[in-house]
Design a protein around this motif. Structure first.
Motif, PDB file in Angstrom:
ATOM      1  N   LEU A  43       0.830  -1.198   0.000  1.00 28.03           N
ATOM      2  CA  LEU A  43       0.000   0.000   0.000  1.00 28.03           C
ATOM      3  C   LEU A  43       0.869   1.253   0.000  1.00 28.03           C
ATOM      4  N   TRP A  44       0.248   2.347  -0.350  1.00 25.69           N
ATOM      5  CA  TRP A  44       0.864   3.665  -0.354  1.00 25.69           C
ATOM      6  C   TRP A  44       1.980   3.792  -1.378  1.00 25.69           C
ATOM      7  N   LYS A  45       1.841   3.128  -2.502  1.00 22.75           N
ATOM      8  CA  LYS A  45       2.773   3.252  -3.622  1.00 22.75           C
ATOM      9  C   LYS A  45       2.042   3.946  -4.762  1.00 22.75           C
ATOM     10  N   LEU A  46       2.785   4.586  -5.658  1.00 19.46           N
ATOM     11  CA  LEU A  46       2.173   5.276  -6.789  1.00 19.46           C
ATOM     12  C   LEU A  46       1.678   4.309  -7.853  1.00 19.46           C
ATOM     13  N   THR A  47       2.252   3.132  -7.911  1.00 21.71           N
ATOM     14  CA  THR A  47       1.833   2.125  -8.888  1.00 21.71           C
ATOM     15  C   THR A  47       1.430   0.852  -8.160  1.00 21.71           C
ATOM     16  N   ASP A  48       0.799  -0.074  -8.883  1.00 22.42           N
ATOM     17  CA  ASP A  48       0.462  -1.368  -8.290  1.00 22.42           C
ATOM     18  C   ASP A  48       1.750  -2.108  -7.969  1.00 22.42           C
ATOM     19  N   THR A  49       1.961  -2.392  -6.711  1.00 20.69           N
ATOM     20  CA  THR A  49       3.177  -3.063  -6.256  1.00 20.69           C
ATOM     21  C   THR A  49       2.784  -4.171  -5.291  1.00 20.69           C
TER      22      THR A  49
END
Length: 79
Positions: A43-49
């Protein structure tokens, strides 16, 4: 098969079963009673990670194929 608060997908590939939470963010790949891999949404990433923890290094290619298949299904459901 969709169940209340859980989703379960069975792959013909190696007879693995993927069970995840109701959002599909966290999954566990099982081969019978043995855990193959654990997939967790970051969570809290700019992209799906996601994080992928694989028990046996020989299962890494298969696990990546399963993760890509799950992602493809989730992307097709958004449209």
């Amino acid at each position: 098969m969709k169940m209340l608060f859980r989703q379960r997908i069975t792959f013909d590939f190696r007879h693995w079963e993927v069970t995840g939470d109701w959002l599909g963010w966290n999954c566990r790949i099982m081969d019978g009673s043995a855990c193959v891999a654990v997939i967790t949404k970051r969570l809290w990433k700019l992209t799906d990670t996601c994080g992928i923890d694989v028990v046996n290094p020989d299962d890494v290619p298969g696990t990546l194929m399963v993760v890509l298949a799950i992602n493809a299904v989730k992307c097709s459901q958004r449209q």
